[in-house]
Every structure is written in C-alpha cells, then in structure tokens.
Design a protein around this motif. Structure first.
Motif, PDB file in Angstrom:
ATOM      1  N   LEU A  28       0.841  -1.203   0.000  1.00 48.24           N
ATOM      2  CA  LEU A  28       0.000   0.000   0.000  1.00 48.24           C
ATOM      3  C   LEU A  28       0.870   1.244   0.000  1.00 48.24           C
ATOM      4  O   LEU A  28       1.906   1.284   0.678  1.00 48.24           O
ATOM      5  CB  LEU A  28      -0.891   0.044   1.238  1.00 48.24           C
ATOM      6  N   THR A  29       0.451   2.246  -0.745  1.00 48.78           N
ATOM      7  CA  THR A  29       1.125   3.533  -0.750  1.00 48.78           C
ATOM      8  C   THR A  29       0.177   4.565  -0.180  1.00 48.78           C
ATOM      9  O   THR A  29      -0.975   4.656  -0.590  1.00 48.78           O
ATOM     10  CB  THR A  29       1.536   3.932  -2.183  1.00 48.78           C
ATOM     11  N   GLY A  30       0.675   5.319   0.788  1.00 47.38           N
ATOM     12  CA  GLY A  30      -0.157   6.336   1.418  1.00 47.38           C
ATOM     13  C   GLY A  30       0.623   7.113   2.449  1.00 47.38           C
ATOM     14  O   GLY A  30       1.853   7.059   2.503  1.00 47.38           O
ATOM     15  N   GLN A  31      -0.115   7.813   3.293  1.00 42.54           N
ATOM     16  CA  GLN A  31       0.482   8.641   4.329  1.00 42.54           C
ATOM     17  C   GLN A  31       0.335   7.960   5.680  1.00 42.54           C
ATOM     18  O   GLN A  31      -0.767   7.544   6.061  1.00 42.54           O
ATOM     19  CB  GLN A  31      -0.165  10.016   4.365  1.00 42.54           C
ATOM     20  N   VAL A  32       1.431   7.860   6.402  1.00 39.20           N
ATOM     21  CA  VAL A  32       1.395   7.332   7.762  1.00 39.20           C
ATOM     22  C   VAL A  32       0.935   8.479   8.662  1.00 39.20           C
ATOM     23  O   VAL A  32       1.582   9.516   8.737  1.00 39.20           O
ATOM     24  CB  VAL A  32       2.777   6.801   8.199  1.00 39.20           C
ATOM     25  N   MET A  46      -2.111   4.117   8.591  1.00 39.42           N
ATOM     26  CA  MET A  46      -1.909   4.866   7.363  1.00 39.42           C
ATOM     27  C   MET A  46      -3.199   4.903   6.556  1.00 39.42           C
ATOM     28  O   MET A  46      -4.082   4.078   6.749  1.00 39.42           O
ATOM     29  CB  MET A  46      -0.762   4.276   6.541  1.00 39.42           C
ATOM     30  N   ARG A  47      -3.279   5.877   5.674  1.00 40.47           N
ATOM     31  CA  ARG A  47      -4.411   5.951   4.753  1.00 40.47           C
ATOM     32  C   ARG A  47      -3.870   6.231   3.368  1.00 40.47           C
ATOM     33  O   ARG A  47      -2.854   6.902   3.187  1.00 40.47           O
ATOM     34  CB  ARG A  47      -5.443   6.966   5.193  1.00 40.47           C
ATOM     35  N   THR A  48      -4.565   5.683   2.380  1.00 39.15           N
ATOM     36  CA  THR A  48      -4.083   5.765   1.006  1.00 39.15           C
ATOM     37  C   THR A  48      -4.477   7.061   0.310  1.00 39.15           C
ATOM     38  O   THR A  48      -3.916   7.406  -0.713  1.00 39.15           O
ATOM     39  CB  THR A  48      -4.597   4.574   0.183  1.00 39.15           C
ATOM     40  N   SER A  49      -5.430   7.785   0.877  1.00 36.30           N
ATOM     41  CA  SER A  49      -5.876   9.043   0.287  1.00 36.30           C
ATOM     42  C   SER A  49      -6.115  10.052   1.398  1.00 36.30           C
ATOM     43  O   SER A  49      -6.632   9.702   2.460  1.00 36.30           O
ATOM     44  CB  SER A  49      -7.173   8.824  -0.504  1.00 36.30           C
ATOM     45  N   GLY A  50      -5.764  11.292   1.142  1.00 36.30           N
ATOM     46  CA  GLY A  50      -5.965  12.335   2.145  1.00 36.30           C
ATOM     47  C   GLY A  50      -7.427  12.590   2.454  1.00 36.30           C
ATOM     48  O   GLY A  50      -7.767  13.096   3.523  1.00 36.30           O
ATOM     49  N   CYS A  72       8.220   8.582   7.912  1.00 34.93           N
ATOM     50  CA  CYS A  72       7.090   8.830   7.010  1.00 34.93           C
ATOM     51  C   CYS A  72       6.064   9.731   7.678  1.00 34.93           C
ATOM     52  O   CYS A  72       5.534  10.650   7.061  1.00 34.93           O
ATOM     53  CB  CYS A  72       6.418   7.517   6.621  1.00 34.93           C
ATOM     54  N   GLN A  73       5.787   9.466   8.933  1.00 40.53           N
ATOM     55  CA  GLN A  73       4.805  10.280   9.657  1.00 40.53           C
ATOM     56  C   GLN A  73       5.307  11.713   9.819  1.00 40.53           C
ATOM     57  O   GLN A  73       4.580  12.668   9.551  1.00 40.53           O
ATOM     58  CB  GLN A  73       4.529   9.676  11.034  1.00 40.53           C
ATOM     59  N   ASN A  74       6.539  11.864  10.253  1.00 41.83           N
ATOM     60  CA  ASN A  74       7.067  13.203  10.534  1.00 41.83           C
ATOM     61  C   ASN A  74       7.250  14.044   9.277  1.00 41.83           C
ATOM     62  O   ASN A  74       7.064  15.253   9.311  1.00 41.83           O
ATOM     63  CB  ASN A  74       8.397  13.093  11.277  1.00 41.83           C
ATOM     64  N   SER A  75       7.608  13.416   8.161  1.00 42.55           N
ATOM     65  CA  SER A  75       7.836  14.170   6.929  1.00 42.55           C
ATOM     66  C   SER A  75       6.539  14.495   6.193  1.00 42.55           C
ATOM     67  O   SER A  75       6.493  15.430   5.406  1.00 42.55           O
ATOM     68  CB  SER A  75       8.762  13.391   5.991  1.00 42.55           C
ATOM     69  N   GLY A  76       5.497  13.700   6.425  1.00 48.64           N
ATOM     70  CA  GLY A  76       4.242  13.904   5.721  1.00 48.64           C
ATOM     71  C   GLY A  76       4.271  13.397   4.282  1.00 48.64           C
ATOM     72  O   GLY A  76       3.322  13.594   3.540  1.00 48.64           O
ATOM     73  N   GLN A  77       5.367  12.735   3.899  1.00 48.57           N
ATOM     74  CA  GLN A  77       5.477  12.212   2.541  1.00 48.57           C
ATOM     75  C   GLN A  77       4.758  10.875   2.422  1.00 48.57           C
ATOM     76  O   GLN A  77       4.575  10.162   3.393  1.00 48.57           O
ATOM     77  CB  GLN A  77       6.945  12.041   2.164  1.00 48.57           C
ATOM     78  N   ARG A  78       4.384  10.557   1.195  1.00 44.51           N
ATOM     79  CA  ARG A  78       3.759   9.261   0.930  1.00 44.51           C
ATOM     80  C   ARG A  78       4.821   8.174   1.021  1.00 44.51           C
ATOM     81  O   ARG A  78       5.968   8.378   0.629  1.00 44.51           O
ATOM     82  CB  ARG A  78       3.101   9.263  -0.442  1.00 44.51           C
TER      83      ARG A  78
END
Length: 104
Positions: A28-32, A46-50, A72-78
């Motif tokens: 899965l690709t998304g935001q932690v 994590m979620r795959t879409s904002g 990943c969480q701290n940077s906000g990157q996917r």
C-alpha cells in the motif's frame, strides 16, 4: 521417456510457483498518520488518500522499520509499506511490515 520428462518438468514448475504464491504480500502507498510505540512493538496507521476515512494498520518489532514509519509520519510524505497479508483488505490490518519505502 517423453512422458516421464513432461511429468518431471510439471513437478519442478509447480514447486517453483508454489513458494511465490505463499510469499504474496500486500503493498500500500499512502500517508502514515500515526505511529504508536509500546515496549515491544510499534503499530502504524496509514491511509491511502488524504480524503479517505479508511485506515490501514501494520505492526513491526524491527527498530529500523519503526524508524522508517516514524520518518514517514514526521515528513508527511507518501510511503509504500509492504505487509505480510496475502491480499490487501478494504480496511484493517495489512499484517506485519516487512519493508518501507519513503516517497516512492
């Protein structure tokens, strides 16, 4: 002789394909959005879409993977997370994290 060779080839082919299906993973690709740490393990949400309210959960006891999930969480990157689930669910657990790729 040809029949025996064909049977041998079929058995070898089956044995090569079987481990590939047993090692299938959920990717899965998304935001932690949150990493929760305890004394022995970490759990990431994590979620795959904002815009989505659907969350996926993965856990790990590996400190390097925990650090990658925290980055990943701290940077906000996917990030792309590989989990041990044999197929990706609609929501819920994707199993234990086996790899994390930041900004895939």
């Amino acid at each position: 002789m040809k029949k025996l060779l064909g049977m041998g080839l079929a058995i070898v082919s089956f044995c090569l394909i079987l481990p590939l299906s047993a090692n299938a993973v959920c990717s899965l690709t998304g935001q932690v959005v949150r990493v929760y740490d305890t004394a022995t393990a970490s759990t990431a949400y994590m979620r795959t879409s904002g815009l989505s309210n659907v969350y996926f959960i993965t856990g790990t006891t590996d400190s390097d993977l925990r650090d990658a999930l925290r980055n990943c969480q701290n940077s906000g990157q996917r990030c792309n997370v590989l989990g041990t689930a044999t197929s990706c669910p609609a929501s819920g657990s994707i199993g234990t994290a086996t790899a994390v790729t930041i900004n895939p």
